[in-house]
Design an enzyme around this catalytic site. Structure first.
Site, PDB file in Angstrom:
ATOM      1  N   ASP A 180      -8.646 -39.175  17.535  1.00  0.00           N
ATOM      2  CA  ASP A 180      -7.438 -38.506  18.027  1.00  0.00           C
ATOM      3  C   ASP A 180      -6.226 -39.407  17.777  1.00  0.00           C
ATOM      4  O   ASP A 180      -6.273 -40.618  17.971  1.00  0.00           O
ATOM      5  CB  ASP A 180      -7.574 -38.223  19.535  1.00  0.00           C
ATOM      6  CG  ASP A 180      -6.553 -37.199  20.007  1.00  0.00           C
ATOM      7  OD1 ASP A 180      -6.954 -36.088  20.370  1.00  0.00           O
ATOM      8  OD2 ASP A 180      -5.339 -37.525  20.012  1.00  0.00           O
ATOM      9  N   ILE A 181      -5.138 -38.805  17.357  1.00  0.00           N
ATOM     10  CA  ILE A 181      -3.917 -39.551  17.024  1.00  0.00           C
ATOM     11  C   ILE A 181      -3.279 -40.162  18.288  1.00  0.00           C
ATOM     12  O   ILE A 181      -2.538 -41.142  18.201  1.00  0.00           O
ATOM     13  CB  ILE A 181      -2.924 -38.606  16.293  1.00  0.00           C
ATOM     14  CG1 ILE A 181      -1.991 -39.377  15.405  1.00  0.00           C
ATOM     15  CG2 ILE A 181      -2.189 -37.694  17.245  1.00  0.00           C
ATOM     16  CD1 ILE A 181      -1.178 -38.493  14.452  1.00  0.00           C
TER      17      ILE A 181
ATOM     18  N   ASN B  82     -10.492 -27.766  25.768  1.00  0.00           N
ATOM     19  CA  ASN B  82      -9.351 -27.118  26.404  1.00  0.00           C
ATOM     20  C   ASN B  82      -9.214 -25.744  25.774  1.00  0.00           C
ATOM     21  O   ASN B  82      -9.028 -25.638  24.556  1.00  0.00           O
ATOM     22  CB  ASN B  82      -8.078 -27.946  26.175  1.00  0.00           C
ATOM     23  CG  ASN B  82      -8.154 -29.308  26.833  1.00  0.00           C
ATOM     24  OD1 ASN B  82      -8.716 -29.452  27.918  1.00  0.00           O
ATOM     25  ND2 ASN B  82      -7.599 -30.317  26.179  1.00  0.00           N
TER      26      ASN B  82
ATOM     27  N   GLY C  10      -4.383 -26.707  28.610  1.00  0.00           N
ATOM     28  CA  GLY C  10      -3.887 -27.835  27.829  1.00  0.00           C
ATOM     29  C   GLY C  10      -4.178 -27.762  26.345  1.00  0.00           C
ATOM     30  O   GLY C  10      -3.952 -28.731  25.626  1.00  0.00           O
ATOM     31  N   GLN C  11      -4.683 -26.610  25.870  1.00  0.00           N
ATOM     32  CA  GLN C  11      -4.922 -26.512  24.422  1.00  0.00           C
ATOM     33  C   GLN C  11      -3.588 -26.493  23.681  1.00  0.00           C
ATOM     34  O   GLN C  11      -2.714 -25.666  23.975  1.00  0.00           O
ATOM     35  CB  GLN C  11      -5.725 -25.237  24.096  1.00  0.00           C
ATOM     36  CG  GLN C  11      -6.047 -25.134  22.603  1.00  0.00           C
ATOM     37  CD  GLN C  11      -6.958 -23.953  22.264  1.00  0.00           C
ATOM     38  OE1 GLN C  11      -7.276 -23.118  23.121  1.00  0.00           O
ATOM     39  NE2 GLN C  11      -7.357 -23.881  21.007  1.00  0.00           N
ATOM     40  N   SER C  12      -3.435 -27.420  22.735  1.00  0.00           N
ATOM     41  CA  SER C  12      -2.186 -27.483  21.968  1.00  0.00           C
ATOM     42  C   SER C  12      -2.401 -27.199  20.488  1.00  0.00           C
ATOM     43  O   SER C  12      -1.442 -26.941  19.767  1.00  0.00           O
ATOM     44  CB  SER C  12      -1.526 -28.856  22.144  1.00  0.00           C
ATOM     45  OG  SER C  12      -2.377 -29.874  21.668  1.00  0.00           O
TER      46      SER C  12
ATOM     47  N   HIS D 231     -12.070 -27.189  18.856  1.00  0.00           N
ATOM     48  CA  HIS D 231     -12.448 -28.611  18.832  1.00  0.00           C
ATOM     49  C   HIS D 231     -12.908 -29.063  20.203  1.00  0.00           C
ATOM     50  O   HIS D 231     -12.445 -28.552  21.228  1.00  0.00           O
ATOM     51  CB  HIS D 231     -11.281 -29.489  18.360  1.00  0.00           C
ATOM     52  CG  HIS D 231     -10.034 -29.356  19.177  1.00  0.00           C
ATOM     53  ND1 HIS D 231      -9.175 -28.285  19.045  1.00  0.00           N
ATOM     54  CD2 HIS D 231      -9.507 -30.136  20.152  1.00  0.00           C
ATOM     55  CE1 HIS D 231      -8.169 -28.425  19.897  1.00  0.00           C
ATOM     56  NE2 HIS D 231      -8.349 -29.541  20.585  1.00  0.00           N
TER      57      HIS D 231
ATOM     58  N   HIS E 271     -13.237 -32.605  22.564  1.00  0.00           N
ATOM     59  CA  HIS E 271     -12.815 -33.995  22.711  1.00  0.00           C
ATOM     60  C   HIS E 271     -14.033 -34.787  23.181  1.00  0.00           C
ATOM     61  O   HIS E 271     -14.635 -34.432  24.208  1.00  0.00           O
ATOM     62  CB  HIS E 271     -11.736 -34.144  23.796  1.00  0.00           C
ATOM     63  CG  HIS E 271     -10.450 -33.426  23.506  1.00  0.00           C
ATOM     64  ND1 HIS E 271      -9.307 -34.092  23.122  1.00  0.00           N
ATOM     65  CD2 HIS E 271     -10.126 -32.107  23.552  1.00  0.00           C
ATOM     66  CE1 HIS E 271      -8.322 -33.213  22.967  1.00  0.00           C
ATOM     67  NE2 HIS E 271      -8.789 -32.005  23.218  1.00  0.00           N
TER      68      HIS E 271
END
Ligand code: 5GP
Length: 109
Positions: A26-27, A82, A88-90, A95, A97
């Site tokens: 994750d970035i 999410n 909180g899904q952006s 995917h 986490h």
């Protein structure tokens, strides 16, 4: 956008890949280990999966187990999806986490 990472048009730190799944760091990591496990099939969210996607979801969870072993998360890890904005899904691409490497609080915020 994750499609571009999966197809390697955007560079990322890919740590696992097979026919169905790609995983990369994750970035904006929220734990010492924070890996995104992404379906190669484009699905917007977990809620968009159907019965035909059960094997894919199994592949994603097995990838998490393999990565947890590789990163020595023997004391525990968390696998999170999410689903939807309120959760909180952006990024609208299915995917999980994988989080670990520190004490994770419960319940999550
Ligand atoms: P969500 O909020 O949808 O559950 O998770 C999206 C995750 O993708 C966030 O944790 C965010 O930091 C990560 N992310 C967003 N854009 C990029 C990117 O371009 N590269 C990587 N490696 N992670 C990203």
């Amino acid at each position: 956008m994750f499609c571009l990472i999966v197809s390697k048009e955007i560079k990322s730190d890919i740590v696992f890949e097979n026919e169905h799944v790609s995983a990369f760091k994750d970035i904006n990591p929220q734990a010492p280990v924070h890996i995104l496990i992404v379906s190669k099939k484009h699905l917007k969210s977990l809620a968009e999966t159907g019965p035909e996607d059960v094997p894919l979801l199994g592949e994603m969870q097995r990838a998490a187990v393999e990565l947890a072993a590789r990163y020595k998360l023997d004391d525990g890890f968390r696998l999170v999806v999410n689903n939807g904005r309120e959760a909180g899904q952006s990024v609208d691409h299915l995917h999980y986490h994988l989080l670990g490497g520190r004490r994770l609080k419960w319940p999550p915020g």
